[in-house]
Design a protein around this motif. Structure first.
Motif, PDB file in Angstrom:
ATOM      1  N   ARG A 328      21.518   1.678 -35.603  1.00 10.72           N
ATOM      2  CA  ARG A 328      20.775   1.910 -34.354  1.00 10.72           C
ATOM      3  C   ARG A 328      21.153   3.280 -33.780  1.00 10.72           C
ATOM      4  O   ARG A 328      22.338   3.602 -33.654  1.00 10.72           O
ATOM      5  N   PHE A 329      20.119   4.071 -33.430  1.00  7.64           N
ATOM      6  CA  PHE A 329      20.344   5.414 -32.882  1.00  7.64           C
ATOM      7  C   PHE A 329      19.686   5.511 -31.496  1.00  7.64           C
ATOM      8  O   PHE A 329      18.610   4.950 -31.257  1.00  7.64           O
ATOM      9  N   GLU A 330      20.343   6.294 -30.605  1.00  7.27           N
ATOM     10  CA  GLU A 330      19.819   6.483 -29.241  1.00  7.27           C
ATOM     11  C   GLU A 330      20.236   7.868 -28.734  1.00  7.27           C
ATOM     12  O   GLU A 330      21.357   8.323 -29.015  1.00  7.27           O
ATOM     13  N   VAL A 331      19.313   8.539 -28.005  1.00  6.65           N
ATOM     14  CA  VAL A 331      19.623   9.852 -27.426  1.00  6.65           C
ATOM     15  C   VAL A 331      19.577   9.737 -25.902  1.00  6.65           C
ATOM     16  O   VAL A 331      18.693   9.072 -25.345  1.00  6.65           O
ATOM     17  N   SER A 332      20.521  10.384 -25.240  1.00  9.68           N
ATOM     18  CA  SER A 332      20.574  10.333 -23.777  1.00  9.68           C
ATOM     19  C   SER A 332      19.563  11.267 -23.128  1.00  9.68           C
ATOM     20  O   SER A 332      19.099  11.009 -22.018  1.00  9.68           O
ATOM     21  N   ASP A 333      19.223  12.384 -23.786  1.00  6.02           N
ATOM     22  CA  ASP A 333      18.255  13.342 -23.254  1.00  6.02           C
ATOM     23  C   ASP A 333      17.253  13.670 -24.353  1.00  6.02           C
ATOM     24  O   ASP A 333      17.521  14.483 -25.241  1.00  6.02           O
ATOM     25  N   PRO A 334      16.072  13.034 -24.351  1.00  2.78           N
ATOM     26  CA  PRO A 334      15.090  13.284 -25.426  1.00  2.78           C
ATOM     27  C   PRO A 334      14.687  14.742 -25.542  1.00  2.78           C
ATOM     28  O   PRO A 334      14.292  15.188 -26.625  1.00  2.78           O
ATOM     29  N   ALA A 335      14.783  15.512 -24.438  1.00  3.59           N
ATOM     30  CA  ALA A 335      14.378  16.915 -24.510  1.00  3.59           C
ATOM     31  C   ALA A 335      15.299  17.723 -25.406  1.00  3.59           C
ATOM     32  O   ALA A 335      14.902  18.784 -25.914  1.00  3.59           O
ATOM     33  N   LYS A 336      16.521  17.266 -25.600  1.00  4.15           N
ATOM     34  CA  LYS A 336      17.470  18.006 -26.434  1.00  4.15           C
ATOM     35  C   LYS A 336      17.403  17.594 -27.903  1.00  4.15           C
ATOM     36  O   LYS A 336      18.115  18.151 -28.737  1.00  4.15           O
ATOM     37  N   LEU A 337      16.579  16.600 -28.244  1.00  2.17           N
ATOM     38  CA  LEU A 337      16.428  16.173 -29.634  1.00  2.17           C
ATOM     39  C   LEU A 337      15.517  17.155 -30.359  1.00  2.17           C
ATOM     40  O   LEU A 337      14.385  17.404 -29.952  1.00  2.17           O
ATOM     41  N   ILE A 338      16.006  17.730 -31.452  1.00  2.60           N
ATOM     42  CA  ILE A 338      15.209  18.664 -32.257  1.00  2.60           C
ATOM     43  C   ILE A 338      14.447  17.919 -33.339  1.00  2.60           C
ATOM     44  O   ILE A 338      13.223  18.055 -33.469  1.00  2.60           O
ATOM     45  N   SER A 339      15.139  17.096 -34.137  1.00  3.08           N
ATOM     46  CA  SER A 339      14.471  16.363 -35.216  1.00  3.08           C
ATOM     47  C   SER A 339      15.321  15.166 -35.617  1.00  3.08           C
ATOM     48  O   SER A 339      16.548  15.149 -35.437  1.00  3.08           O
ATOM     49  N   ALA A 340      14.652  14.157 -36.163  1.00  7.59           N
ATOM     50  CA  ALA A 340      15.310  12.976 -36.729  1.00  7.59           C
ATOM     51  C   ALA A 340      14.534  12.605 -37.992  1.00  7.59           C
ATOM     52  O   ALA A 340      13.322  12.351 -37.927  1.00  7.59           O
ATOM     53  N   GLN A 341      15.217  12.603 -39.152  1.00  6.01           N
ATOM     54  CA  GLN A 341      14.535  12.404 -40.433  1.00  6.01           C
ATOM     55  C   GLN A 341      15.371  11.523 -41.362  1.00  6.01           C
ATOM     56  O   GLN A 341      16.611  11.518 -41.296  1.00  6.01           O
ATOM     57  N   ILE A 342      14.642  10.773 -42.221  1.00  4.41           N
ATOM     58  CA  ILE A 342      15.261  10.182 -43.413  1.00  4.41           C
ATOM     59  C   ILE A 342      15.143  11.238 -44.507  1.00  4.41           C
ATOM     60  O   ILE A 342      14.033  11.578 -44.938  1.00  4.41           O
ATOM     61  N   VAL A 343      16.258  11.813 -44.937  1.00  6.79           N
ATOM     62  CA  VAL A 343      16.216  12.954 -45.852  1.00  6.79           C
ATOM     63  C   VAL A 343      16.463  12.559 -47.309  1.00  6.79           C
ATOM     64  O   VAL A 343      16.140  13.324 -48.230  1.00  6.79           O
ATOM     65  N   GLU A 344      17.040  11.365 -47.544  1.00  7.52           N
ATOM     66  CA  GLU A 344      17.330  10.970 -48.930  1.00  7.52           C
ATOM     67  C   GLU A 344      17.441   9.458 -49.005  1.00  7.52           C
ATOM     68  O   GLU A 344      17.963   8.804 -48.081  1.00  7.52           O
ATOM     69  N   MET A 345      16.947   8.910 -50.146  1.00  4.64           N
ATOM     70  CA  MET A 345      17.107   7.494 -50.442  1.00  4.64           C
ATOM     71  C   MET A 345      17.538   7.366 -51.904  1.00  4.64           C
ATOM     72  O   MET A 345      17.083   8.128 -52.769  1.00  4.64           O
ATOM     73  N   GLY A 346      18.424   6.430 -52.185  1.00  8.28           N
ATOM     74  CA  GLY A 346      18.896   6.213 -53.551  1.00  8.28           C
ATOM     75  C   GLY A 346      19.237   4.749 -53.783  1.00  8.28           C
ATOM     76  O   GLY A 346      19.581   4.031 -52.836  1.00  8.28           O
ATOM     77  N   ALA A 347      19.113   4.296 -55.068  1.00  2.00           N
ATOM     78  CA  ALA A 347      19.393   2.882 -55.340  1.00  2.00           C
ATOM     79  C   ALA A 347      19.683   2.656 -56.821  1.00  2.00           C
ATOM     80  O   ALA A 347      19.267   3.414 -57.684  1.00  2.00           O
ATOM     81  N   ASP A 348      20.402   1.564 -57.053  1.00  2.00           N
ATOM     82  CA  ASP A 348      20.589   1.032 -58.399  1.00  2.00           C
ATOM     83  C   ASP A 348      20.525  -0.494 -58.247  1.00  2.00           C
ATOM     84  O   ASP A 348      21.547  -1.129 -57.918  1.00  2.00           O
ATOM     85  N   ASP A 349      19.373  -1.085 -58.151  1.00  2.00           N
ATOM     86  CA  ASP A 349      18.125  -0.646 -58.730  1.00  2.00           C
ATOM     87  C   ASP A 349      17.080  -0.203 -57.677  1.00  2.00           C
ATOM     88  O   ASP A 349      16.318   0.731 -57.914  1.00  2.00           O
ATOM     89  N   TRP A 350      16.956  -0.938 -56.522  1.00  2.00           N
ATOM     90  CA  TRP A 350      15.859  -0.730 -55.568  1.00  2.00           C
ATOM     91  C   TRP A 350      16.395  -0.617 -54.138  1.00  2.00           C
ATOM     92  O   TRP A 350      17.346  -1.294 -53.763  1.00  2.00           O
ATOM     93  N   VAL A 351      15.739   0.235 -53.317  1.00  2.00           N
ATOM     94  CA  VAL A 351      16.031   0.294 -51.884  1.00  2.00           C
ATOM     95  C   VAL A 351      14.724   0.589 -51.140  1.00  2.00           C
ATOM     96  O   VAL A 351      13.864   1.339 -51.617  1.00  2.00           O
TER      97      VAL A 351
END
Length: 647
Positions: A328-351
């Motif tokens: 769970r993620f939360e920001v106190s000041d949304p104006a200061k948020l630049i970006s939020a991304q899922i940058v990588e996923m990996g699995a053996d076998d599935w995710v």
């Protein structure tokens, strides 16, 4: 020079020829009429007092019982200034000859002629155009050279005021048809330039004789031989008079006597200075002050300034329902948020990756974007699968707390997180900064609430809004200021940031008792229109109440108003502006001048030459018309756009 005093309104002098049987009211009316005849308007005051006073002629009191010859000027001359004009064929004033007595000895000692024809006249200059037209115009302002002679200095037309056209482009025979007013306007600008150059010179009278206007002059103002008088310095620097007055009072015995008298002691004024200031402070904000994370987070590492990468990882198996691992993620000041991304996923076998429970991506042998089980085998030996396609969930996180989940299915034996794992990497970037805190620090609240203190001066952000207890009418514009340094800065726009005030407070310094006003209060509270009440102290120290009949004298009847009449006379719209002559911009180049006259005793309107009566004698009320005119001017001014250009 012997000082003489002029009594304009004697109180008790009986007018000649007034019978003793007259009532007090009749005598008062007679005295008022006599006073009005000599000082009812500016022309009467000029004719009866100012002009003869400066010219050294006799001045009489209101009742004409006494007269004397004042000596107000050091030198007088009947030939101070003389202006001769002559119009040409195009209506322009082609000749303007100026004769002047500079040393006021009664003889002209300089004669000059204007080098240009006059096509228009202004309050402080003239306009010269191509003869008979209003084109190729040049603007000139009255000025005085180093030798004291009048001259014309070329300026741009906005530097002139009250201009109007006099040549044939605006009407026929305007100069000769309005000769007295043309001469007075032309001479008034010249006299104004001379008076500004040498304030000792004054004009006692002006006489129009055909195409000539003659000014009676006088030299006054402390009778100094030097035109640079100390008294005139206050015009350029009005605030200097306060310090000079204080210095003079310290050496003046009469002032010091009054200051030391019982009336001057017992109370004093104390000056108290204070300020109302807008205080802005900053609370530094780091990454942890902006972003909070919790849940199934396996590791956290930095990825640059204001950037962190969170790894969500967990075990899966092939025999049961795929488990879900959530952070769970939360920001106190949304104006200061630049970006939020899922940058990588990996699995053996599935995710499978989820944001707020919504399936957004997957990693494995094939896509897995359903709520069911993935198609294909579990416990494969093909090695780990990777998905580097980013998924942006910045909007979700700005809208509120967001969850990121990893749903894992895998197997193959071995230790946990070796051959049966799945992971989701989340990268969040923010702009660390600071949190501003603003408050007004009012150090004037106590002094301002004291009934014995009054506001004397106030300076708001460099603008003087109060001076000597009087509002200046000035207000500062709304300002925007930058606070802080480096990355911790903020812009604030406010109506003010600092008010500096000084109050004058009355303080008791002596033991003088306050005056006893109880008797006066008793008289006011208990008296009526027919009975006067009083209360006095008796010999034994008590109080006795008294009453007696009381009646005000008959005040007589007065008219409901002073009867006036309204007239108008035709006038060519010859007023001029930088855009041209006003009449040329109107459908009808002829307008009207409006006049108001006080009616005579026989209720007759004293209309002037060429005037027609618009409203006869009566109680006229043109206030609504005046309001409409003022509102029109105000709204027109609100629509104007002012621009400043280098000239």
């Amino acid at each position: 020079m012997t000082p003489r005093f002029l009594a304009l309104l004697p109180i008790s002098a009986a007018l000649p020829g007034v019978a003793l049987a007259q009532t007090i009211e009749d005598r008062a009316r007679t005295a008022a009429e006599a006073s009005r005849s000599k000082s009812s308007d500016s022309e009467a005051i000029l004719e009866n007092y100012i002009s003869p006073g400066l010219a050294g002629q006799s001045i009489a009191t209101v009742d004409k019982s006494k007269s004397f010859t004042p000596n107000l000027a050091c030198q007088k001359t009947a030939n101070f200034l003389e202006i001769l004009i002559q119009p040409g064929a195009g209506g322009d004033i082609t000749t303007v000859r100026i004769a002047r007595d500079k040393d006021i000895d009664g003889q002209f000692d300089s004669v000059t002629t204007l080098p240009v024809p006059v096509s228009g006249i202004c309050a402080n200059g003239v306009i010269s155009c191509r003869p008979g037209s209003w084109s190729d115009c040049r603007s000139f302002q009255w000025d005085v050279d180093s030798s004291g002679d009048l001259k014309l200095a070329e300026v741009e037309m906005p530097a002139l005021a009250g201009c109007y056209c006099v040549n044939n482009s605006c009407g026929a025979n305007l100069v000769m048809g309005n000769l007295p007013s043309v001469l007075k306007d032309l001479g008034g600008g010249a006299v104004g330039a001379l008076s500004s150059h040498d304030p000792r010179n004054g004009v006692a009278d002006a006489r129009v004789n055909g195409p000539v206007i003659q000014y009676v002059g006088a030299q006054s103002t402390a009778c100094s031989p030097d035109p640079a008088l100390p008294q005139t310095a206050y015009r350029a620097n009005p605030t200097a008079i306060q310090g000079d007055a204080f210095a003079a009072s310290r050496s003046n015995s009469l002032f010091q006597s009054l200051a030391g008298s019982p009336a001057g002691t017992g109370r004093a004024e104390q000056v108290r200075a204070c300020a109302i200031e807008r205080e802005v402070t900053f609370l530094p904000l780091g990454y942890d002050d902006i972003v909070s994370a919790s849940g199934s987070i396996y590791s956290v590492r930095d990825c640059g300034e204001g950037c962190r990468r969170y790894r969500i990882i967990g075990d899966g198996d092939c025999s049961g329902s795929p488990p879900i691992f959530t952070a769970r993620f939360e920001v106190s000041d949304p104006a200061k948020l630049i970006s939020a991304q899922i940058v990588e996923m990996g699995a053996d076998d599935w995710v499978q990756g989820r944001v707020n429970g919504r399936i957004v991506s997957s990693a494995g042998p094939r896509p897995w974007l359903t709520t069911g089980l993935p198609s294909g085998d579990c416990r494969t030996d093909g090695g780990a699968a990777r998905n580097y396609t980013p998924y942006d969930f910045t909007a979700d996180l700005r809208a509120g707390p967001a969850t990121v989940s990893a749903r894992v299915r895998g197997g193959g034996g071995g230790a946990p997180l070796t051959t049966q794992w799945g992971l989701v990497d989340v990268e969040i970037r923010v702009s660390p900064g600071c949190e501003p805190s603003e408050r007004l620090v009012d150090l004037c609240a106590g002094t301002g609430g004291d009934t014995k203190c009054r506001l004397d001066s106030e300076n708001v952000d460099g603008v003087q809004t109060f001076r000597n207890g009087i509002s200046t009418g000035l207000r500062p514009l709304t300002q925007t200021r930058l606070f802080g340094t480096g990355s911790c800065t903020i812009q604030l726009t406010r109506d003010f940031f600092r008010r500096e005030r000084s109050y004058k407070c009355v303080v008791d310094t002596g033991s003088m008792p306050e005056p006893d006003l109880r008797r006066g209060a008793w008289i006011i509270d208990h008296s009526t229109e027919t009975m006067l009440a009083d209360r006095v102290r008796t010999a034994d120290g008590g109080m006795a109440s008294l009453t007696r009949p009381f009646a005000l004298p008959d005040r007589g009847s007065v008219p409901a108003c002073e009867a006036i009449c309204k007239t108008r006379a035709p006038k060519a719209n010859a007023d001029a502006a930088p855009d041209g002559v006003v009449g040329a911009r109107q459908t009808n180049p002829t307008g009207f001048d409006t006049f108001y006259h006080v009616c005579r005793a026989d209720n007759v309107c004293p209309a002037g030459p060429g005037e027609t009566i618009v409203s006869p004698c009566g109680c006229l009320d043109d206030f609504p018309e005046a309001v409409v005119v003022m509102q029109t001017v105000r709204l027109a001014g609100a629509d104007l756009a002012c621009t400043a250009t280098a000239r």
